[in-house]
Scaffold this motif. Structure first.
Motif, PDB file in Angstrom:
ATOM      1  N   ASP A 104       0.841  -1.198   0.000  1.00 56.08           N
ATOM      2  CA  ASP A 104       0.000   0.000   0.000  1.00 56.08           C
ATOM      3  C   ASP A 104       0.876   1.248   0.000  1.00 56.08           C
ATOM      4  N   GLY A 105       0.529   2.177  -0.862  1.00 57.46           N
ATOM      5  CA  GLY A 105       1.276   3.428  -0.924  1.00 57.46           C
ATOM      6  C   GLY A 105       2.542   3.371  -1.746  1.00 57.46           C
ATOM      7  N   CYS A 106       2.830   2.212  -2.356  1.00 61.18           N
ATOM      8  CA  CYS A 106       4.063   2.050  -3.127  1.00 61.18           C
ATOM      9  C   CYS A 106       3.738   1.518  -4.523  1.00 61.18           C
ATOM     10  N   ARG A 107       4.484   1.975  -5.499  1.00 63.25           N
ATOM     11  CA  ARG A 107       4.338   1.466  -6.862  1.00 63.25           C
ATOM     12  C   ARG A 107       5.720   1.141  -7.419  1.00 63.25           C
ATOM     13  N   PRO A 108       6.183  -0.087  -7.210  1.00 63.93           N
ATOM     14  CA  PRO A 108       7.487  -0.468  -7.774  1.00 63.93           C
ATOM     15  C   PRO A 108       7.373  -0.777  -9.260  1.00 63.93           C
ATOM     16  N   ARG A 109       8.336  -0.325 -10.036  1.00 72.32           N
ATOM     17  CA  ARG A 109       8.417  -0.638 -11.463  1.00 72.32           C
ATOM     18  C   ARG A 109       9.729  -1.364 -11.700  1.00 72.32           C
ATOM     19  N   ARG A 110       9.624  -2.544 -12.324  1.00 73.37           N
ATOM     20  CA  ARG A 110      10.812  -3.370 -12.533  1.00 73.37           C
ATOM     21  C   ARG A 110      11.515  -2.974 -13.825  1.00 73.37           C
ATOM     22  N   ARG A 111      12.760  -2.561 -13.654  1.00 75.13           N
ATOM     23  CA  ARG A 111      13.551  -2.134 -14.804  1.00 75.13           C
ATOM     24  C   ARG A 111      14.992  -1.999 -14.344  1.00 75.13           C
ATOM     25  N   ASP A 112      15.926  -2.402 -15.180  1.00 74.01           N
ATOM     26  CA  ASP A 112      17.336  -2.248 -14.858  1.00 74.01           C
ATOM     27  C   ASP A 112      17.827  -0.903 -15.370  1.00 74.01           C
ATOM     28  N   LEU A 113      18.320  -0.090 -14.469  1.00 77.51           N
ATOM     29  CA  LEU A 113      18.815   1.238 -14.829  1.00 77.51           C
ATOM     30  C   LEU A 113      20.340   1.248 -14.819  1.00 77.51           C
ATOM     31  N   ALA A 114      20.906   1.958 -15.787  1.00 79.97           N
ATOM     32  CA  ALA A 114      22.355   2.144 -15.813  1.00 79.97           C
ATOM     33  C   ALA A 114      22.740   3.203 -14.779  1.00 79.97           C
ATOM     34  N   LYS A 115      23.990   3.194 -14.355  1.00 75.32           N
ATOM     35  CA  LYS A 115      24.443   4.188 -13.379  1.00 75.32           C
ATOM     36  C   LYS A 115      24.267   5.603 -13.904  1.00 75.32           C
ATOM     37  N   ALA A 116      24.360   5.764 -15.228  1.00 72.36           N
ATOM     38  CA  ALA A 116      24.207   7.097 -15.814  1.00 72.36           C
ATOM     39  C   ALA A 116      22.803   7.647 -15.630  1.00 72.36           C
ATOM     40  N   ASP A 117      21.837   6.777 -15.362  1.00 69.87           N
ATOM     41  CA  ASP A 117      20.452   7.209 -15.187  1.00 69.87           C
ATOM     42  C   ASP A 117      20.103   7.481 -13.733  1.00 69.87           C
ATOM     43  N   LEU A 118      21.081   7.386 -12.846  1.00 65.00           N
ATOM     44  CA  LEU A 118      20.822   7.526 -11.418  1.00 65.00           C
ATOM     45  C   LEU A 118      21.663   8.639 -10.814  1.00 65.00           C
TER      46      LEU A 118
END
Length: 285
Positions: A104-118
């Motif tokens: 509840d209150g959370c919406r996780p989205r599964r995806r691998d992000l590169a370090k450049a995107d963080l």
């Protein structure tokens, strides 16, 4: 060290952080049993001697999905300071191989992000500025307003396109593409086409596109009512010289006893009912 960590982290701490600060697992459990620490989720705690702020809520929610989770969408936009109000639902991006379930209150989205995107802000990982603007603009509560503000404040349009193209299959990608296309060099023409669509949808009659008024062509005119409508794209396209030219043009049209209405891309996309109401009032006056 522990007190400084809690101050900088809004009163939220993970088990791993507590251990690195010198607390044993037993010491953490004693604090929980005494009620001084409140367990938010497995391995995530809140020190209950201060308000549970929006920042604490968001931090705890993101950290509850593990050390590789990152705030994204409107959550990241708020964390970056792009929006005024924290979202009720905390969106985070987690790796595809994560086991976390939606709570509840959370919406996780599964995806691998590169370090450049963080990027790390105040000790929490969130999507970087470009990807955050692209994704949050496609969410309800973000939209063209957020994108236009970012562009006016120095965020490079090419960086936004690059972030979009790296993640074309993500949630909200089609809307992001349309917004970026509108913000590109065709912003004004896209706004004009959108206005035509709104006028047809509202069944308004008697208007003409690219109508000549004196020495100018206005985007849309209602000749019988002598109402001229000018539309603008995104504000970031407008410099001081363009602003001055538009005002001289508008004054000349008004002198010819025409009423001039101006609408922006934001008006047309976020407040279409209001746009139509203003036009109806003008042509019926």
């Amino acid at each position: 060290m522990l007190a400084a960590l809690l101050r900088s982290h809004d009163g939220v701490i993970t088990l791993a952080q507590a251990r690195s600060a010198g607390l044993s697992h037993g010491a953490v459990q004693r604090r929980v049993r005494s009620g001084h620490w409140v367990r938010y989720a497995r391995g995530v705690y809140f020190v209950d001697d201060r308000p549970f702020t929006d920042a604490a809520r968001i931090r705890a929610a993101v950290w509850s999905y593990g050390p590789r989770a990152a705030g994204s969408g409107l959550t990241a936009a708020w964390w970056h300071g792009l929006t005024r109000f924290a979202p009720d639902e905390v969106e985070m991006t987690i790796p595809r191989d994560s086991n976390g379930r939606r709570r509840d209150g959370c919406r996780p989205r599964r995806r691998d992000l590169a370090k450049a995107d963080l990027t790390e802000i105040r000790g929490m990982w969130v999507t970087n500025l470009a990807l955050t603007v692209v994704e949050a603009s496609a969410r309800r509560g973000g939209g063209a307003r957020l994108l236009d503000w970012a562009l006016q404040n120095g965020v490079d349009l090419s960086a936004l396109w690059a972030a979009h193209l790296r993640h074309t299959g993500r949630y909200g990608s089609p809307r992001s593409r349309l917004l970026l296309q509108a913000a590109d060099s065709g912003a004004r023409s896209a706004a004009e086409r959108l206005l035509h669509t709104l006028l047809r949808g509202a069944r308004l009659r008697g208007w003409q596109a690219n109508y000549r008024v004196g020495g100018y062509r206005v985007d849309v005119a209602f000749p019988d009512a002598r109402v001229a409508i000018e539309v603008d794209g995104f504000a970031f396209h407008s410099g001081a010289e363009e602003f001055q030219i538009d005002r001289v043009r508008q004054n000349d049209i008004v002198v010819q006893k025409w009423q001039v209405l101006r609408f922006t891309w934001l008006d047309l996309t976020e407040y279409p009912e209001r746009v139509i109401a203003v036009i109806r009032a003008a042509i019926s006056a």
